[in-house]
Motif scaffolding. Structure first.
Motif, PDB file in Angstrom:
ATOM      1  N   ASN A   1      33.391 -26.287 -50.916  1.00  0.00           N
ATOM      2  CA  ASN A   1      32.684 -27.562 -51.081  1.00  0.00           C
ATOM      3  C   ASN A   1      31.499 -27.674 -50.129  1.00  0.00           C
ATOM      4  O   ASN A   1      30.417 -28.124 -50.531  1.00  0.00           O
ATOM      5  N   ILE A   2      31.700 -27.268 -48.884  1.00  0.00           N
ATOM      6  CA  ILE A   2      30.605 -27.321 -47.910  1.00  0.00           C
ATOM      7  C   ILE A   2      29.488 -26.374 -48.332  1.00  0.00           C
ATOM      8  O   ILE A   2      28.304 -26.729 -48.316  1.00  0.00           O
ATOM      9  N   MET A   3      29.859 -25.162 -48.726  1.00  0.00           N
ATOM     10  CA  MET A   3      28.854 -24.180 -49.130  1.00  0.00           C
ATOM     11  C   MET A   3      28.088 -24.656 -50.368  1.00  0.00           C
ATOM     12  O   MET A   3      26.861 -24.473 -50.451  1.00  0.00           O
ATOM     13  N   LYS A   4      28.773 -25.283 -51.299  1.00  0.00           N
ATOM     14  CA  LYS A   4      28.118 -25.803 -52.496  1.00  0.00           C
ATOM     15  C   LYS A   4      27.066 -26.852 -52.109  1.00  0.00           C
ATOM     16  O   LYS A   4      25.936 -26.829 -52.615  1.00  0.00           O
ATOM     17  N   ARG A   5      27.431 -27.742 -51.194  1.00  0.00           N
ATOM     18  CA  ARG A   5      26.486 -28.773 -50.756  1.00  0.00           C
ATOM     19  C   ARG A   5      25.295 -28.149 -50.028  1.00  0.00           C
ATOM     20  O   ARG A   5      24.151 -28.536 -50.237  1.00  0.00           O
ATOM     21  N   LEU A   6      25.578 -27.180 -49.137  1.00  0.00           N
ATOM     22  CA  LEU A   6      24.498 -26.547 -48.376  1.00  0.00           C
ATOM     23  C   LEU A   6      23.556 -25.766 -49.280  1.00  0.00           C
ATOM     24  O   LEU A   6      22.335 -25.766 -49.062  1.00  0.00           O
TER      25      LEU A   6
ATOM     26  N   GLN B   1      25.146 -36.323 -44.342  1.00  0.00           N
ATOM     27  CA  GLN B   1      26.415 -36.506 -45.039  1.00  0.00           C
ATOM     28  C   GLN B   1      27.341 -35.306 -44.806  1.00  0.00           C
ATOM     29  O   GLN B   1      28.529 -35.482 -44.538  1.00  0.00           O
ATOM     30  N   VAL B   2      26.813 -34.096 -44.895  1.00  0.00           N
ATOM     31  CA  VAL B   2      27.616 -32.901 -44.626  1.00  0.00           C
ATOM     32  C   VAL B   2      28.102 -32.940 -43.180  1.00  0.00           C
ATOM     33  O   VAL B   2      29.277 -32.673 -42.894  1.00  0.00           O
ATOM     34  N   GLY B   3      27.208 -33.284 -42.269  1.00  0.00           N
ATOM     35  CA  GLY B   3      27.584 -33.373 -40.856  1.00  0.00           C
ATOM     36  C   GLY B   3      28.671 -34.399 -40.616  1.00  0.00           C
ATOM     37  O   GLY B   3      29.627 -34.138 -39.856  1.00  0.00           O
ATOM     38  N   MET B   4      28.570 -35.542 -41.256  1.00  0.00           N
ATOM     39  CA  MET B   4      29.592 -36.578 -41.076  1.00  0.00           C
ATOM     40  C   MET B   4      30.931 -36.143 -41.647  1.00  0.00           C
ATOM     41  O   MET B   4      31.987 -36.424 -41.072  1.00  0.00           O
ATOM     42  N   GLN B   5      30.909 -35.427 -42.757  1.00  0.00           N
ATOM     43  CA  GLN B   5      32.160 -34.908 -43.319  1.00  0.00           C
ATOM     44  C   GLN B   5      32.806 -33.922 -42.365  1.00  0.00           C
ATOM     45  O   GLN B   5      34.023 -33.954 -42.151  1.00  0.00           O
ATOM     46  N   LEU B   6      31.995 -33.035 -41.771  1.00  0.00           N
ATOM     47  CA  LEU B   6      32.530 -32.081 -40.799  1.00  0.00           C
ATOM     48  C   LEU B   6      33.054 -32.798 -39.561  1.00  0.00           C
ATOM     49  O   LEU B   6      34.111 -32.444 -39.023  1.00  0.00           O
ATOM     50  N   LEU B   7      32.336 -33.804 -39.119  1.00  0.00           N
ATOM     51  CA  LEU B   7      32.759 -34.578 -37.955  1.00  0.00           C
ATOM     52  C   LEU B   7      34.079 -35.289 -38.218  1.00  0.00           C
ATOM     53  O   LEU B   7      34.996 -35.264 -37.384  1.00  0.00           O
ATOM     54  N   GLU B   8      34.194 -35.896 -39.392  1.00  0.00           N
ATOM     55  CA  GLU B   8      35.427 -36.586 -39.764  1.00  0.00           C
ATOM     56  C   GLU B   8      36.598 -35.610 -39.843  1.00  0.00           C
ATOM     57  O   GLU B   8      37.696 -35.877 -39.352  1.00  0.00           O
ATOM     58  N   ARG B   9      36.357 -34.453 -40.440  1.00  0.00           N
ATOM     59  CA  ARG B   9      37.415 -33.456 -40.554  1.00  0.00           C
ATOM     60  C   ARG B   9      37.838 -32.958 -39.169  1.00  0.00           C
ATOM     61  O   ARG B   9      39.002 -32.778 -38.882  1.00  0.00           O
TER      62      ARG B   9
ATOM     63  N   LYS C   1      27.242 -38.056 -29.731  1.00  0.00           N
ATOM     64  CA  LYS C   1      25.991 -38.456 -29.077  1.00  0.00           C
ATOM     65  C   LYS C   1      24.837 -37.566 -29.512  1.00  0.00           C
ATOM     66  O   LYS C   1      23.729 -38.031 -29.753  1.00  0.00           O
ATOM     67  N   HIS C   2      25.111 -36.278 -29.616  1.00  0.00           N
ATOM     68  CA  HIS C   2      24.069 -35.321 -29.984  1.00  0.00           C
ATOM     69  C   HIS C   2      23.591 -35.530 -31.426  1.00  0.00           C
ATOM     70  O   HIS C   2      22.398 -35.554 -31.688  1.00  0.00           O
ATOM     71  N   VAL C   3      24.515 -35.678 -32.358  1.00  0.00           N
ATOM     72  CA  VAL C   3      24.116 -35.794 -33.763  1.00  0.00           C
ATOM     73  C   VAL C   3      23.563 -37.164 -34.112  1.00  0.00           C
ATOM     74  O   VAL C   3      22.898 -37.316 -35.134  1.00  0.00           O
ATOM     75  N   SER C   4      23.816 -38.160 -33.278  1.00  0.00           N
ATOM     76  CA  SER C   4      23.335 -39.501 -33.606  1.00  0.00           C
ATOM     77  C   SER C   4      21.957 -39.786 -33.015  1.00  0.00           C
ATOM     78  O   SER C   4      21.440 -40.889 -33.164  1.00  0.00           O
ATOM     79  N   LYS C   5      21.352 -38.801 -32.405  1.00  0.00           N
ATOM     80  CA  LYS C   5      19.991 -38.990 -31.837  1.00  0.00           C
ATOM     81  C   LYS C   5      18.971 -39.064 -32.940  1.00  0.00           C
ATOM     82  O   LYS C   5      19.071 -38.517 -33.968  1.00  0.00           O
TER      83      LYS C   5
END
Length: 105
Positions: A25-30, A66-74, A101-105
């Motif tokens: 799923n991640i690879m498909k999105r990327l 969105q991909v980053g947030m999914q990875l963060l949530e997981r 903190k880093h990704v929300s800059k």
């Protein structure tokens, strides 16, 4: 993008490997995002209207977030939860907060 020294990521032993389905799923999105980036490159080559290009760039940024947030949530629900169960929660939570903190800059 710079990466912190490896010793700062000693928490990796708490990593919960992604399932085959999660990876797919991640690879498909990327790959979809990669196609969008190629589309923007073509738009620039074709001298398209700046606003149209900017709208597409915004869509790419949103897709990456969105991909980053999914990875963060997981990560929080699997890896951090595992670390907490194993008594390594403080270090794992500190790492999680640093990356938030880093990704929300």
């Amino acid at each position: 993008m710079t990466h912190p020294p490896q010793e700062e990521h000693a928490v990796h032993r708490t990593m919960v490997p992604r399932t085959k389905e999660e990876v797919e799923n991640i690879m498909k999105r990327l790959k979809r995002i990669e196609g969008q980036v190629r589309g923007v490159q073509k738009m620039v080559e074709d001298n398209r209207y700046c606003i149209d290009i900017l709208v597409q760039i915004s869509a790419i940024q949103a897709a990456l977030r969105q991909v980053g947030m999914q990875l963060l949530e997981r990560h929080a629900s699997h890896c951090v939860a595992k670390a907490i169960r194993e008594g390594n929660g403080e270090q794992s939570l500190r790492e999680l907060m640093d990356v938030i903190k880093h990704v929300s800059k």
